[in-house]
Design a protein around this motif. Structure first.
Motif, PDB file in Angstrom:
ATOM      1  N   ILE A   1      11.191  -4.806  -9.727  1.00  0.00           N
ATOM      2  CA  ILE A   1      11.340  -4.045 -10.959  1.00  0.00           C
ATOM      3  C   ILE A   1      10.344  -2.900 -10.844  1.00  0.00           C
ATOM      4  O   ILE A   1       9.147  -3.131 -10.647  1.00  0.00           O
ATOM      5  CB  ILE A   1      11.061  -4.914 -12.196  1.00  0.00           C
ATOM      6  N   TYR A   2      10.838  -1.676 -10.946  1.00  0.00           N
ATOM      7  CA  TYR A   2      10.036  -0.480 -10.751  1.00  0.00           C
ATOM      8  C   TYR A   2      10.040   0.323 -12.044  1.00  0.00           C
ATOM      9  O   TYR A   2      11.103   0.637 -12.582  1.00  0.00           O
ATOM     10  CB  TYR A   2      10.612   0.375  -9.622  1.00  0.00           C
TER      11      TYR A   2
ATOM     12  N   GLU B   1       4.881   4.051 -11.770  1.00  0.00           N
ATOM     13  CA  GLU B   1       3.772   3.575 -12.589  1.00  0.00           C
ATOM     14  C   GLU B   1       3.448   2.105 -12.340  1.00  0.00           C
ATOM     15  O   GLU B   1       2.286   1.721 -12.303  1.00  0.00           O
ATOM     16  CB  GLU B   1       4.085   3.774 -14.073  1.00  0.00           C
ATOM     17  N   GLN B   2       4.461   1.272 -12.209  1.00  0.00           N
ATOM     18  CA  GLN B   2       4.280  -0.166 -11.998  1.00  0.00           C
ATOM     19  C   GLN B   2       5.387  -0.672 -11.091  1.00  0.00           C
ATOM     20  O   GLN B   2       6.493  -0.117 -11.068  1.00  0.00           O
ATOM     21  CB  GLN B   2       4.371  -0.936 -13.319  1.00  0.00           C
ATOM     22  N   MET B   3       5.079  -1.747 -10.388  1.00  0.00           N
ATOM     23  CA  MET B   3       6.086  -2.399  -9.556  1.00  0.00           C
ATOM     24  C   MET B   3       5.838  -3.904  -9.621  1.00  0.00           C
ATOM     25  O   MET B   3       4.690  -4.357  -9.560  1.00  0.00           O
ATOM     26  CB  MET B   3       5.976  -1.930  -8.114  1.00  0.00           C
TER      27      MET B   3
ATOM     28  N   SER C   1       0.821  -1.212   0.000  1.00  0.00           N
ATOM     29  CA  SER C   1       0.000   0.000   0.000  1.00  0.00           C
ATOM     30  C   SER C   1       0.855   1.263   0.000  1.00  0.00           C
ATOM     31  O   SER C   1       0.470   2.275  -0.584  1.00  0.00           O
ATOM     32  CB  SER C   1      -0.954   0.002   1.192  1.00  0.00           C
ATOM     33  N   HIS C   2       2.024   1.213   0.612  1.00  0.00           N
ATOM     34  CA  HIS C   2       2.908   2.381   0.651  1.00  0.00           C
ATOM     35  C   HIS C   2       3.420   2.733  -0.744  1.00  0.00           C
ATOM     36  O   HIS C   2       3.629   3.907  -1.054  1.00  0.00           O
ATOM     37  CB  HIS C   2       4.101   2.133   1.582  1.00  0.00           C
ATOM     38  N   PHE C   3       3.599   1.735  -1.580  1.00  0.00           N
ATOM     39  CA  PHE C   3       4.140   1.976  -2.920  1.00  0.00           C
ATOM     40  C   PHE C   3       3.125   2.660  -3.831  1.00  0.00           C
ATOM     41  O   PHE C   3       3.512   3.358  -4.756  1.00  0.00           O
ATOM     42  CB  PHE C   3       4.655   0.670  -3.532  1.00  0.00           C
ATOM     43  N   ARG C   4       1.860   2.486  -3.561  1.00  0.00           N
ATOM     44  CA  ARG C   4       0.825   3.145  -4.374  1.00  0.00           C
ATOM     45  C   ARG C   4       0.891   4.663  -4.239  1.00  0.00           C
ATOM     46  O   ARG C   4       0.412   5.389  -5.097  1.00  0.00           O
ATOM     47  CB  ARG C   4      -0.558   2.642  -3.977  1.00  0.00           C
TER      48      ARG C   4
END
Length: 95
Positions: free
Chosen positions: A51-52, A35-37, A26-29
């Motif tokens: 991969i980010y 854009e993607q992880m 949730s922290h990455f959102r």
């Protein structure tokens, strides 16, 4: 588009690493420019990581130089070093 590929080996069992990743998703959102992880496991080497995909280089640099990446070693009980690769996307294939 910029991609950062972060990988490492950990003393922790894979099941625990997966649970840790899911708990922190949730922290990455909320990270601006991300854009993607993708969480990944290299079945040949045992390395794990992410991969980010970024919409701009500054956002990627802020992340790579920030507290989340700096804390990977301790948080994930890393064996050896954390490897970070930065890749610039020159072409994409849309289906």
């Amino acid at each position: 588009m910029i991609i950062s590929f972060i990988r490492f080996k950990s003393h922790k069992p894979n099941e625990e690493l997966v649970a840790m990743s899911k708990a922190g998703s949730s922290h990455f959102r909320e990270i601006e420019g991300l854009e993607q992880m993708y969480r990944v496991i290299d079945v040949n080497t045992g390395e794990v990581g992410g991969i980010y995909i970024w919409d701009n280089e500054q956002a990627m640099r802020d992340f790579v130089e920030g507290p989340i990446v700096k804390g990977i070693g301790e948080h994930y009980d890393v064996v050896g070093t954390v490897r970070i690769e930065i890749l610039e996307v020159s072409h994409t294939l849309h289906t």
